[in-house]
Motif scaffolding. Structure first.
Motif, PDB file in Angstrom:
ATOM      1  N   ILE A  29       0.836  -1.199   0.000  1.00  0.00           N
ATOM      2  CA  ILE A  29       0.000   0.000   0.000  1.00  0.00           C
ATOM      3  C   ILE A  29       0.867   1.243   0.000  1.00  0.00           C
ATOM      4  CG2 ILE A  29      -1.693   1.329   1.321  1.00  0.00           C
ATOM      5  CD1 ILE A  29      -2.746  -1.362   2.398  1.00  0.00           C
ATOM      6  N   ARG A  30       1.925   1.234   0.822  1.00  0.00           N
ATOM      7  CA  ARG A  30       2.838   2.378   0.881  1.00  0.00           C
ATOM      8  C   ARG A  30       3.436   2.668  -0.492  1.00  0.00           C
ATOM      9  NH1 ARG A  30       6.797   5.209   4.024  1.00  0.00           N
ATOM     10  NH2 ARG A  30       6.009   4.412   6.007  1.00  0.00           N
ATOM     11  N   ALA A  31       3.899   1.620  -1.154  1.00  0.00           N
ATOM     12  CA  ALA A  31       4.547   1.806  -2.461  1.00  0.00           C
ATOM     13  C   ALA A  31       3.586   2.431  -3.460  1.00  0.00           C
ATOM     14  CB  ALA A  31       5.056   0.465  -2.983  1.00  0.00           C
ATOM     15  N   TYR A  32       2.318   2.034  -3.389  1.00  0.00           N
ATOM     16  CA  TYR A  32       1.343   2.579  -4.346  1.00  0.00           C
ATOM     17  C   TYR A  32       1.010   4.032  -4.016  1.00  0.00           C
ATOM     18  CZ  TYR A  32      -2.707   3.001  -7.370  1.00  0.00           C
ATOM     19  OH  TYR A  32      -3.577   3.420  -8.346  1.00  0.00           O
ATOM     20  N   LEU A  33       0.780   4.310  -2.724  1.00  0.00           N
ATOM     21  CA  LEU A  33       0.364   5.655  -2.344  1.00  0.00           C
ATOM     22  C   LEU A  33       1.462   6.689  -2.552  1.00  0.00           C
ATOM     23  CD1 LEU A  33      -1.670   5.045   0.956  1.00  0.00           C
ATOM     24  CD2 LEU A  33      -2.509   5.218  -1.398  1.00  0.00           C
ATOM     25  N   GLU A  34       2.702   6.277  -2.336  1.00  0.00           N
ATOM     26  CA  GLU A  34       3.772   7.270  -2.358  1.00  0.00           C
ATOM     27  C   GLU A  34       4.142   7.758  -3.752  1.00  0.00           C
ATOM     28  OE1 GLU A  34       6.938   5.699   0.094  1.00  0.00           O
ATOM     29  OE2 GLU A  34       6.132   6.806   1.814  1.00  0.00           O
ATOM     30  N   VAL A  35       3.611   7.119  -4.789  1.00  0.00           N
ATOM     31  CA  VAL A  35       3.871   7.628  -6.141  1.00  0.00           C
ATOM     32  C   VAL A  35       2.826   8.671  -6.534  1.00  0.00           C
ATOM     33  CG1 VAL A  35       4.944   5.457  -6.835  1.00  0.00           C
ATOM     34  CG2 VAL A  35       2.510   5.832  -7.317  1.00  0.00           C
ATOM     35  N   LEU A  36       1.821   8.851  -5.686  1.00  0.00           N
ATOM     36  CA  LEU A  36       0.767   9.820  -5.986  1.00  0.00           C
ATOM     37  C   LEU A  36       1.143  11.195  -5.439  1.00  0.00           C
ATOM     38  CD1 LEU A  36      -2.281   7.575  -5.028  1.00  0.00           C
ATOM     39  CD2 LEU A  36      -1.347   7.961  -7.310  1.00  0.00           C
ATOM     40  N   ASP A  37       0.850  12.220  -6.202  1.00  0.00           N
ATOM     41  CA  ASP A  37       1.246  13.569  -5.815  1.00  0.00           C
ATOM     42  C   ASP A  37       0.497  14.080  -4.593  1.00  0.00           C
ATOM     43  OD1 ASP A  37       3.060  13.716  -7.880  1.00  0.00           O
ATOM     44  OD2 ASP A  37       1.652  14.662  -9.277  1.00  0.00           O
ATOM     45  N   ASP A  38      -0.711  13.572  -4.366  1.00  0.00           N
ATOM     46  CA  ASP A  38      -1.511  14.105  -3.262  1.00  0.00           C
ATOM     47  C   ASP A  38      -1.575  13.168  -2.065  1.00  0.00           C
ATOM     48  OD1 ASP A  38      -3.063  12.159  -4.485  1.00  0.00           O
ATOM     49  OD2 ASP A  38      -4.957  13.222  -4.150  1.00  0.00           O
ATOM     50  N   MET A  39      -0.632  12.207  -1.973  1.00  0.00           N
ATOM     51  CA  MET A  39      -0.617  11.264  -0.858  1.00  0.00           C
ATOM     52  C   MET A  39       0.765  11.247  -0.208  1.00  0.00           C
ATOM     53  SD  MET A  39      -3.587   9.462  -0.621  1.00  0.00           S
ATOM     54  CE  MET A  39      -5.068   9.587  -1.650  1.00  0.00           C
ATOM     55  N   GLN A  40       0.761  11.102   1.118  1.00  0.00           N
ATOM     56  CA  GLN A  40       2.002  10.916   1.859  1.00  0.00           C
ATOM     57  C   GLN A  40       1.749   9.918   2.975  1.00  0.00           C
ATOM     58  OE1 GLN A  40       3.575  14.427   3.716  1.00  0.00           O
ATOM     59  NE2 GLN A  40       5.149  13.314   4.826  1.00  0.00           N
ATOM     60  N   VAL A  41       2.537   8.863   3.038  1.00  0.00           N
ATOM     61  CA  VAL A  41       2.401   7.881   4.110  1.00  0.00           C
ATOM     62  C   VAL A  41       3.112   8.425   5.338  1.00  0.00           C
ATOM     63  CG1 VAL A  41       2.889   5.537   4.883  1.00  0.00           C
ATOM     64  CG2 VAL A  41       2.226   5.954   2.507  1.00  0.00           C
ATOM     65  N   ALA A  42       2.338   8.733   6.369  1.00  0.00           N
ATOM     66  CA  ALA A  42       2.902   9.335   7.579  1.00  0.00           C
ATOM     67  C   ALA A  42       3.595   8.302   8.456  1.00  0.00           C
ATOM     68  CB  ALA A  42       1.792  10.031   8.366  1.00  0.00           C
ATOM     69  N   ALA A  43       3.044   7.091   8.506  1.00  0.00           N
ATOM     70  CA  ALA A  43       3.618   6.039   9.354  1.00  0.00           C
ATOM     71  C   ALA A  43       2.884   4.735   9.082  1.00  0.00           C
ATOM     72  CB  ALA A  43       3.505   6.409  10.833  1.00  0.00           C
ATOM     73  N   GLU A  44       3.405   3.661   9.697  1.00  0.00           N
ATOM     74  CA  GLU A  44       2.777   2.346   9.633  1.00  0.00           C
ATOM     75  C   GLU A  44       2.604   1.814  11.047  1.00  0.00           C
ATOM     76  OE1 GLU A  44       5.028  -0.376   7.276  1.00  0.00           O
ATOM     77  OE2 GLU A  44       5.367   1.050   5.641  1.00  0.00           O
ATOM     78  N   ALA A  45       1.643   0.886  11.222  1.00  0.00           N
ATOM     79  CA  ALA A  45       1.465   0.210  12.500  1.00  0.00           C
ATOM     80  C   ALA A  45       0.975  -1.205  12.235  1.00  0.00           C
ATOM     81  CB  ALA A  45       0.466   0.965  13.379  1.00  0.00           C
ATOM     82  N   GLY A  46       1.315  -2.135  13.150  1.00  0.00           N
ATOM     83  CA  GLY A  46       0.986  -3.534  12.939  1.00  0.00           C
ATOM     84  C   GLY A  46      -0.275  -4.008  13.643  1.00  0.00           C
ATOM     85  N   ASN A  47      -0.881  -3.160  14.475  1.00  0.00           N
ATOM     86  CA  ASN A  47      -2.132  -3.517  15.138  1.00  0.00           C
ATOM     87  C   ASN A  47      -2.776  -2.260  15.697  1.00  0.00           C
ATOM     88  OD1 ASN A  47      -1.177  -3.123  18.030  1.00  0.00           O
ATOM     89  ND2 ASN A  47       0.253  -4.722  17.363  1.00  0.00           N
ATOM     90  N   GLY A  48      -3.980  -2.401  16.238  1.00  0.00           N
ATOM     91  CA  GLY A  48      -4.712  -1.242  16.715  1.00  0.00           C
ATOM     92  C   GLY A  48      -4.015  -0.506  17.838  1.00  0.00           C
ATOM     93  N   GLN A  49      -3.429  -1.250  18.777  1.00  0.00           N
ATOM     94  CA  GLN A  49      -2.749  -0.595  19.893  1.00  0.00           C
ATOM     95  C   GLN A  49      -1.530   0.178  19.422  1.00  0.00           C
ATOM     96  OE1 GLN A  49      -3.778  -0.329  23.225  1.00  0.00           O
ATOM     97  NE2 GLN A  49      -2.209   1.241  22.991  1.00  0.00           N
ATOM     98  N   GLU A  50      -0.782  -0.418  18.507  1.00  0.00           N
ATOM     99  CA  GLU A  50       0.384   0.275  17.958  1.00  0.00           C
ATOM    100  C   GLU A  50      -0.048   1.534  17.208  1.00  0.00           C
ATOM    101  OE1 GLU A  50       4.172  -0.475  14.926  1.00  0.00           O
ATOM    102  OE2 GLU A  50       2.994  -2.191  15.637  1.00  0.00           O
ATOM    103  N   ALA A  51      -1.185   1.457  16.523  1.00  0.00           N
ATOM    104  CA  ALA A  51      -1.697   2.629  15.813  1.00  0.00           C
ATOM    105  C   ALA A  51      -2.006   3.756  16.795  1.00  0.00           C
ATOM    106  CB  ALA A  51      -2.946   2.257  15.023  1.00  0.00           C
ATOM    107  N   LEU A  52      -2.637   3.416  17.934  1.00  0.00           N
ATOM    108  CA  LEU A  52      -2.951   4.433  18.937  1.00  0.00           C
ATOM    109  C   LEU A  52      -1.680   5.026  19.531  1.00  0.00           C
ATOM    110  CD1 LEU A  52      -5.965   2.727  20.741  1.00  0.00           C
ATOM    111  CD2 LEU A  52      -6.029   4.759  19.287  1.00  0.00           C
ATOM    112  N   ASP A  53      -0.669   4.182  19.734  1.00  0.00           N
ATOM    113  CA  ASP A  53       0.610   4.680  20.249  1.00  0.00           C
ATOM    114  C   ASP A  53       1.254   5.646  19.254  1.00  0.00           C
ATOM    115  OD1 ASP A  53       0.214   3.091  22.463  1.00  0.00           O
ATOM    116  OD2 ASP A  53       1.551   1.482  21.779  1.00  0.00           O
ATOM    117  N   ARG A  54       1.201   5.286  17.978  1.00  0.00           N
ATOM    118  CA  ARG A  54       1.764   6.163  16.949  1.00  0.00           C
ATOM    119  C   ARG A  54       1.015   7.500  16.906  1.00  0.00           C
ATOM    120  NH1 ARG A  54       4.965   3.649  12.937  1.00  0.00           N
ATOM    121  NH2 ARG A  54       6.283   2.151  14.061  1.00  0.00           N
TER     122      ARG A  54
END
Length: 228
Positions: A29-54
């Motif tokens: 998903i990151r590789a696809y989004l990052e080639v788009l001019d209006d998208m930036q991947v801010a971060a990744e997380a492996g589960n819901g708790q990690e997402a909340l921590d991020r």
């Protein structure tokens, strides 16, 4: 595998947090989004708790993402629970669910918890992008198959036993067998509170007022044998 590149602070566009317990999915998903001019991947997380921590760490620096793209079935904290928490803590952050599960019970739960989109993982990449853009704009984007099912529910709402989810049918059977909420919870490996909610939903959908009435319905419909 190389670590993902740091976000480019000079790049403007929709900032996305990708949450999925499969690293290959996240990187794809990151590789696809990052080639788009209006998208930036801010971060990744492996589960819901990690997402909340991020998100908590990002909030400290005032750089929360615009959209969280999240799977449902993950360890530690699933996507449905994480969606509710994200929307509670960060109301300006939108959530789009990207999952393999299209059961309407999951769809309703995700939307009730505040998701702005629901996509299945067989969606085209362009649909994922469209859902992220729609969420960032304050709109809702649904997978076509999910949208059709929701429309069908509105046009021809299910009645009787057909209105129950598979889990609710299991609960009805256990109610008919005389199980308490705690016994239902133990049998289905869920919390007592969740079991109580399921029982309430069963009674509401069947337009009943008591567990005894529910038991009679289960017997009449052949779900359980009559008590001798």
């Amino acid at each position: 595998m190389n670590a993902p590149a740091e976000p480019d602070p000079t790049k403007v566009g929709i900032r996305v947090l990708i949450v999925d317990d499969h690293i290959v999915v996240r990187r794809g998903i990151r590789a696809y989004l990052e080639v788009l001019d209006d998208m930036q991947v801010a971060a990744e997380a492996g589960n819901g708790q990690e997402a909340l921590d991020r998100l908590a760490a990002m909030a400290v620096h005032g750089d929360l993402p615009d959209v969280v793209l999240i799977d449902l079935l993950m360890p530690k904290m699933d996507g449905a629970a994480a969606t509710a928490r994200i929307r509670q803590l960060y109301p300006d952050v939108r959530v789009v669910v990207l999952t393999s599960f299209g059961e309407m019970e999951r769809v309703h739960a995700a939307l009730a918890n505040g998701a702005s989109g629901y996509l299945l993982k067989d969606a085209e990449p362009s649909e994922v992008v469209a859902a992220i853009r729609a969420a960032a704009a304050g709109d809702v984007f649904l997978d076509p198959a999910v949208a059709r099912q929701l429309t069908q529910e509105i046009v021809s709402p299910p009645t009787g036993l057909s209105a129950l989810t598979s889990r609710e049918r299991d609960v009805l059977i256990l109610v008919a067998q005389g199980c308490s909420n705690q016994e239902i919870a133990d049998e289905l490996i869920i919390s007592e509170r969740t079991a109580r909610t399921h029982v309430s939903n069963v009674l509401r959908k069947l337009q009943l007022t008591s567990r005894t009435q529910a038991a009679l319905v289960a017997v009449r419909q052949g779900l359980v044998p009559p008590q001798s």
